[in-house]
Design a protein around this motif. Structure first.
Motif, mmCIF file in Angstrom:
data_model
loop_
_atom_site.group_PDB
_atom_site.id
_atom_site.type_symbol
_atom_site.label_atom_id
_atom_site.label_comp_id
_atom_site.label_asym_id
_atom_site.label_seq_id
_atom_site.Cartn_x
_atom_site.Cartn_y
_atom_site.Cartn_z
ATOM 1 N N LEU A 118 0.805 -1.206 0.000
ATOM 2 C CA LEU A 118 0.000 0.000 0.000
ATOM 3 C C LEU A 118 0.844 1.265 0.000
ATOM 4 O O LEU A 118 0.435 2.280 -0.566
ATOM 5 N N ASP A 119 2.003 1.234 0.616
ATOM 6 C CA ASP A 119 2.864 2.417 0.590
ATOM 7 C C ASP A 119 3.287 2.744 -0.841
ATOM 8 O O ASP A 119 3.356 3.914 -1.228
ATOM 9 N N LEU A 127 0.332 4.199 -2.794
ATOM 10 C CA LEU A 127 0.153 5.623 -2.479
ATOM 11 C C LEU A 127 1.241 6.486 -3.110
ATOM 12 O O LEU A 127 1.024 7.664 -3.381
ATOM 13 N N ILE A 187 -7.310 5.105 -7.170
ATOM 14 C CA ILE A 187 -7.244 3.785 -6.541
ATOM 15 C C ILE A 187 -8.640 3.178 -6.502
ATOM 16 O O ILE A 187 -9.593 3.843 -6.072
ATOM 17 N N ARG A 237 -5.856 9.413 -4.964
ATOM 18 C CA ARG A 237 -4.806 9.132 -3.991
ATOM 19 C C ARG A 237 -4.849 10.117 -2.823
ATOM 20 O O ARG A 237 -4.584 9.744 -1.667
ATOM 21 N N SER A 238 -5.170 11.347 -3.099
ATOM 22 C CA SER A 238 -5.163 12.373 -2.047
ATOM 23 C C SER A 238 -6.162 12.081 -0.944
ATOM 24 O O SER A 238 -6.034 12.598 0.167
ATOM 25 N N ALA A 244 -6.774 8.972 0.190
ATOM 26 C CA ALA A 244 -6.493 7.644 0.746
ATOM 27 C C ALA A 244 -5.302 7.681 1.684
ATOM 28 O O ALA A 244 -4.420 8.524 1.577
ATOM 29 N N SER A 245 -5.292 6.744 2.618
ATOM 30 C CA SER A 245 -4.143 6.501 3.486
ATOM 31 C C SER A 245 -3.924 5.001 3.563
ATOM 32 O O SER A 245 -4.794 4.206 3.177
ATOM 33 N N ARG A 246 -2.765 4.611 4.067
ATOM 34 C CA ARG A 246 -2.483 3.187 4.175
ATOM 35 C C ARG A 246 -3.518 2.476 5.034
ATOM 36 O O ARG A 246 -4.027 1.411 4.675
ATOM 37 N N LEU A 264 -7.038 2.298 3.323
ATOM 38 C CA LEU A 264 -7.086 1.297 2.262
ATOM 39 C C LEU A 264 -7.120 -0.106 2.846
ATOM 40 O O LEU A 264 -7.880 -0.968 2.380
#
Length: 512
Positions: free
Chosen positions: A210-211, A214, A220, A234-235, A237-239, A242
């Motif tokens: 996931l890193d 991103l 995504i 992407r903006s 989303a975070s690990r 997700l």
């Protein structure tokens, strides 16, 4: 199949509208919608069994949906097969490289589409000119005369991508493209993908890291149980967000406590060994793994890790050196003899080596333990005792199955791996050699296996961990030994170095 009515959107290079695919009672794709815009990187993430592979087969023309349509340039499309999809610009780089051994990088680049001169002969000058043009386009520099087997892993990955560009693809589907790359090589690949994106190409990026998703994705799409649960920029989303969308719940990362290392369980001294081609792979290699610690081996694929595992388990020959298990020399012993002394082995290839997929789960769960007195009497298996033992063991490791008698191959990849882990940790071995323990396993399964390894270590077990997942090594290992060219380039204790430092050592750099 009837094409759905839709208004073409030329900014949509590739997508799906209402794509549904069943395999008997299994609903693999359930009305999936997504749209990858021209000149973007679109990541698709999801756990094992989420439906990603089925969707990719449909987008390649390998399979067809039961209902719904592929979108190509914003309009409904039907692919007659993979060749048709490729002719229309859609190509895929598979997780397992498709380059032909015995050929150079240049020969692989033009294979089956070689430029010819007026006499019908392969025009090497023209081929090299095309290769140089692709180099300039991608912003890389390669030695095209290098035999593919001598090329570093990340170079092979780049050549796979350039092969698609050479044949005219402008939609690149990448399946787990960073699985065997060091951090610096991952950065190079991400830079290449961004450059291709900026030149107007469309990239589908399939990954569980996931890193990295991103770091590279513009959009995504998250799939769970065959359905799209989210499509987002992407903006947004975070690990953690997700991961939660992928599995439907929040998972806390395991936090191993400090090791309480005890007596040496594995002692490798002066080990020299060759690879399958007869080339020197390890030279005077020394390694110690103690009770109550996890020692990780980090290195780019092909730098001696396989030979370390083969030497420890008895699956490969050695030229020189000593291997001791709890003080007993085992260099001349078979795997079965080593197992009787307390060695457990988690194979990186569960399908071909770690399990017998055609055999019942129960038989796989006791393989190697079936001669124990509680399971066998005078050479006769005690069926009722085995049934009780297997049921309790598999329940303890949360293996989802309909019956212990069903074939192991009918389980998902994650559940197959749980069977292998359960079997190897059954009976508390002295040493576990765990090679790629979470390969092909989704986030929930990875978390479970990590906790199993940590719990085993905390009970005093010794673990030799070999993994291509650098984050996994950093998360679990008390010490990380970095190998390059069959030699140790550095050793890192928990918390003393980051991914970049370890990655530098993996590429042959010196310890700071």
């Amino acid at each position: 199949m009837q094409l759905a009515e839709t208004t073409p959107d030329r900014t949509v290079r590739l997508g799906a509208q209402g794509v549904t695919r069943r395999f008997g009672p299994v609903l693999a794709n359930d009305a999936i919608d997504f749209r990858a815009l021209r000149g973007t990187v679109h990541a698709i993430v999801g756990g094992n069994g989420a439906g990603k592979s089925t969707l990719m087969r449909i987008l390649q023309g390998v399979d067809r949906p039961d209902s719904g349509v592929i979108l190509l340039d914003g309009a409904p499309a039907i692919f007659a097969g993979p060749a048709d999809a490729f002719a229309r610009g859609v190509g895929m780089v598979h997780q397992e490289f498709m380059l032909a051994p015995g050929l150079t990088l240049l020969e692989n680049l033009v294979l089956a589409a070689e430029p010819v001169d007026g006499f019908g002969r392969i025009d090497r000058t023209a081929a090299l000119a095309k290769a140089r043009a692709l180099e300039a386009l991608a912003g890389v520099s390669l030695d095209w005369d290098t035999p593919v087997e001598n090329a570093p892993v990340h170079v092979r990955q780049i050549v796979e991508i350039l092969r698609l560009l050479y044949r005219g693809a402008d939609v690149l589907i990448l399946d787990e493209p960073t699985a065997v790359l060091a951090p610096a090589q991952v950065r190079e690949l991400i830079a290449l993908l961004r450059k291709l994106r900026d030149e107007g190409r469309t990239i589908l990026f399939i990954s569980h890291k996931l890193d990295e998703v991103l770091a590279v994705a513009d959009e995504i799409t998250v799939i769970r149980n065959g359905r799209v649960v989210a499509s987002l920029p992407r903006s947004s989303a975070s690990r953690d967000s997700l991961a939660e969308m992928m599995i439907g719940e929040v998972l806390a990362r395991p936090q191993p406590r400090a090791a309480a290392a005890g007596a040496p369980m594995l002692q490798v001294t002066g080990l020299s060994a060759r690879d399958l081609r007869g080339h020197a792979a390890l030279t005077k290699f020394d390694l110690t793994v103690r009770a109550g610690e996890i020692v990780g081996i980090a290195g780019v694929a092909g730098n001696g890790q396989d030979e370390i595992v083969a030497a420890a388990t008895g699956l490969g020959r050695i030229d020189a050196g000593s291997i001791r298990l709890d003080g007993i020399e085992i260099a001349g012993l078979t795997l079965a003899q080593r197992r009787s002394l307390g060695l457990a082995y988690l194979s990186p290839d569960r399908a071909a080596e770690g399990l017998c997929l055609a055999a019942p789960i129960a038989e796989n769960a006791i393989a190697g333990h079936h001669r124990k007195p509680e399971l066998c009497s005078h050479g006769v298996l005690r069926r009722k005792a085995i049934a009780r033992h297997v049921a309790a063991l598999l329940d303890r490791y949360s293996v989802k199955r309909a019956s212990d008698r069903q074939p192991a191959g009918s389980l998902s990849g994650g559940n197959q791996q749980r069977v292998a882990v359960a079997r190897e940790l059954d009976g508390e071995p002295k040493l576990l050699v765990a090679c790629q323990p979470t390969r092909g396993v989704d986030i929930r399964g990875i978390d479970f296996i990590h906790r199993c390894l940590i719990d085993y270590r905390d009970r005093g077990g010794a673990v030799l961990l070999v993994s291509e997942e650098l984050e996994e090594l950093v998360t679990l290992s008390d010490r990380i030994v970095v190998v390059y060219g069959g030699r140790i380039t550095g050793e890192v204790a928990r918390g003393t170095a980051g991914l970049e430092e370890i990655g530098r050592l993996m590429l042959g750099g010196k310890a700071a």
